[in-house]
Design a protein around this motif. Structure first.
Motif, PDB file in Angstrom:
ATOM      1  N   LYS B 180       0.946  -1.302  -0.066  1.00 16.38           N
ATOM      2  CA  LYS B 180      -0.102  -0.125   0.118  1.00 16.38           C
ATOM      3  C   LYS B 180       0.868   1.266   0.028  1.00 16.38           C
ATOM      4  O   LYS B 180       0.593   2.153  -0.552  1.00 16.38           O
ATOM      5  N   ASP B 181       1.916   1.056   0.868  1.00 13.92           N
ATOM      6  CA  ASP B 181       2.873   2.511   0.789  1.00 13.92           C
ATOM      7  C   ASP B 181       3.392   2.445  -0.595  1.00 13.92           C
ATOM      8  O   ASP B 181       3.660   3.830  -1.047  1.00 13.92           O
ATOM      9  N   ALA B 182       3.854   1.543  -1.214  1.00 13.10           N
ATOM     10  CA  ALA B 182       4.305   1.702  -2.721  1.00 13.10           C
ATOM     11  C   ALA B 182       3.279   2.186  -3.586  1.00 13.10           C
ATOM     12  O   ALA B 182       3.534   3.040  -4.499  1.00 13.10           O
ATOM     13  N   ASP B 183       2.072   1.919  -3.271  1.00 13.30           N
ATOM     14  CA  ASP B 183       0.906   2.321  -4.262  1.00 13.30           C
ATOM     15  C   ASP B 183       0.761   3.884  -4.095  1.00 13.30           C
ATOM     16  O   ASP B 183       0.796   4.847  -5.017  1.00 13.30           O
ATOM     17  N   VAL B 184       0.658   4.314  -2.755  1.00 10.58           N
ATOM     18  CA  VAL B 184       0.637   5.782  -2.635  1.00 10.58           C
ATOM     19  C   VAL B 184       1.467   6.456  -2.925  1.00 10.58           C
ATOM     20  O   VAL B 184       1.292   7.408  -3.492  1.00 10.58           O
ATOM     21  N   GLN B 185       2.861   6.036  -2.852  1.00  8.37           N
ATOM     22  CA  GLN B 185       4.031   6.726  -3.177  1.00  8.37           C
ATOM     23  C   GLN B 185       3.955   6.889  -4.753  1.00  8.37           C
ATOM     24  O   GLN B 185       4.141   7.824  -5.400  1.00  8.37           O
ATOM     25  N   ALA B 186       3.678   5.761  -5.462  1.00  4.71           N
ATOM     26  CA  ALA B 186       3.466   5.741  -6.901  1.00  4.71           C
ATOM     27  C   ALA B 186       2.515   6.572  -7.431  1.00  4.71           C
ATOM     28  O   ALA B 186       2.681   7.336  -8.535  1.00  4.71           O
ATOM     29  N   VAL B 187       1.361   6.939  -6.684  1.00  3.59           N
ATOM     30  CA  VAL B 187       0.676   7.648  -7.054  1.00  3.59           C
ATOM     31  C   VAL B 187       0.984   9.346  -7.107  1.00  3.59           C
ATOM     32  O   VAL B 187       0.610  10.069  -7.970  1.00  3.59           O
ATOM     33  N   LYS B 188       1.757   9.299  -6.047  1.00  2.00           N
ATOM     34  CA  LYS B 188       2.695  10.756  -5.801  1.00  2.00           C
ATOM     35  C   LYS B 188       3.330  11.138  -6.985  1.00  2.00           C
ATOM     36  O   LYS B 188       3.388  12.120  -7.666  1.00  2.00           O
ATOM     37  N   TYR B 189       4.159   9.924  -7.516  1.00  2.00           N
ATOM     38  CA  TYR B 189       5.006   9.928  -8.556  1.00  2.00           C
ATOM     39  C   TYR B 189       4.105  10.478 -10.049  1.00  2.00           C
ATOM     40  O   TYR B 189       4.656  11.205 -10.529  1.00  2.00           O
TER      41      TYR B 189
END
Lengths: 141, 238
Positions: B180-189
């Motif tokens: 989930k952390d990676a998804d959240v970060q990916a959306v920011k990117y």
């Protein structure tokens, strides 16, 4: 000031001094497990539980101080074990900070214990901050 | 009794204050713990890639297309693009994964399955996030053990251990929180790079619908659970 109502005999001074030396000896022979120091002091305490008031008092003070150190060291020990077994967050800043604090407290305790052993051997009554008054309550004449 | 309580409280305060003051110092940097970990990761990444035995594709126009997306994501998010080592591999599985030291492996199956660059950017952003958030080493440290990883870098453990590490990183998911952390970060990117996050969500949704039919080929999906739920929270993210 000596709060005792009698002057301790030579053998009492030796035993009281030994109660502090017990925990130091274990550190010196290189036993890293935190429980060992506590056990050594506990055995000495049990062996002298029927001894004179002066001896019992110092055995109790040594035991109490070792117990709190044991709690601090145990946390550091098991925290380290979880890191080695890769169960926790790994080496974090707070872990290193706690480890530094534990080392400082152990060092302080080591110096205070040596001082107490020497002074007690000379017949001077050493009562530590917090542990002294606590020992007064637990250990009765 | 009051004296004991007072002195005990002072002692506790000294302890708590001591920990607080000591945490003000950056011990990790001071003792160079992070640099030691970085060196292990670097050595491990190079070693794994040099011995992986995957069929790497030539650096043609497809490579340039994927590389351009990574460049765009990196430039918009202050990520050192030079660190990312992209590898396109001939494999029908819909999969992409990160190896230690920013080695990013993308299977040709994924490239054939995405409908546009936005969908691909979502997957790449997700893997990039795993790298940036140091999830790769965290996972390996947890599942393989740091001592084994160091043994690999020193050559004590050979090919089998390396194959096991690649197998683990390519076929099993990180735990739910890290995903989930990676998804959240990916959306920011994606947002920073001006890419529509709905493309990423659409990709997850589409594969989620196919999930029941061909699970084996959809590796990236099967290693990342609850794809429809993920698509939902990606769309709803602020």
């Amino acid at each position: 000031m000596n709060p005792f109502f009698y002057t301790p005999a030579e053998y009492e001074l030796e035993k009281a001094s030994n109660s502090y030396i017990m925990s130091l000896l274990v550190v010196m022979v290189g036993l890293p497990l935190p429980i060992i120091n506590l056990l050594a002091t506990l055995f000495f305490f049990i062996a002298n539980r029927k001894s004179t008031y002066f001896v019992r008092w110092h055995c109790t003070q040594a035991l109490l101080s070792q117990f709190s150190l044991f709690c601090l060291n145990s946390v550091a020990f098991w925290w380290t074990v979880t890191i080695i077994l890769n169960k926790g967050e790994g080496i974090t800043n707070i872990y290193v900070a706690y480890l530094v604090l534990v080392v400082l407290f152990n060092l302080l305790e080591f110096i205070m214990t040596i001082r107490a052993a020497i002074r007690t051997r000379k017949g001077v009554h050493i009562s530590w901050w917090f542990y002294g008054p606590l020992t007064d309550i637990i250990c009765k004449p | 009794m009051r004296k004991i309580v007072f002195q005990g409280l002072i002692l506790l305060l000294v302890l708590a204050g001591g920990v607080y003051l000591l945490t003000r110092m950056d011990w990790i940097r001071l003792l160079r713990i992070d640099r030691a970990t970085e060196k292990v990761e670097q050595k491990l990444g190079d070693l794994i890639w040099s011995q992986q035995g995957l069929d790497e594709l030539p650096k043609d126009s497809t490579y340039k297309r994927v590389d351009a997306i990574i460049r765009r994501l990196c430039a918009a998010n202050q990520i050192d693009q030079k660190r990312v080592k992209l590898h396109l591999v001939e494999n029908g599985e819909v999969n992409a994964f990160a190896l230690p030291d920013y080695h990013m492996v993308v299977y040709s199956g994924l490239l054939k399955n995405v409908k546009n660059d936005g969908e691909l950017a979502g997957v790449l952003g997700h893997e990039l996030a795993h790298m940036e958030l140091a999830h790769v080493m965290k996972k390996l440290g947890k599942e393989v053990g740091l001592s084994v990883l160091i043994s690999i870098t020193t050559g004590e453990l050979g090919g089998d251990a390396i194959k096991e590490v690649i197998g683990m990183l390519s076929s099993s998911a990180y735990d739910r929180k890290l995903e989930k952390d990676a998804d959240v970060q990916a959306v920011k990117y994606l947002k920073q790079a001006g890419i529509d996050r709905n493309d990423f969500a659409n990709f997850l949704d589409r594969l989620g619908k196919e999930e029941a039919g061909i699970p084996k080929e959809l590796s990236w999906l099967s290693t990342h659970p609850d794809s429809r739920e993920r698509a939902k929270y990606i769309r709803e993210m602020e």
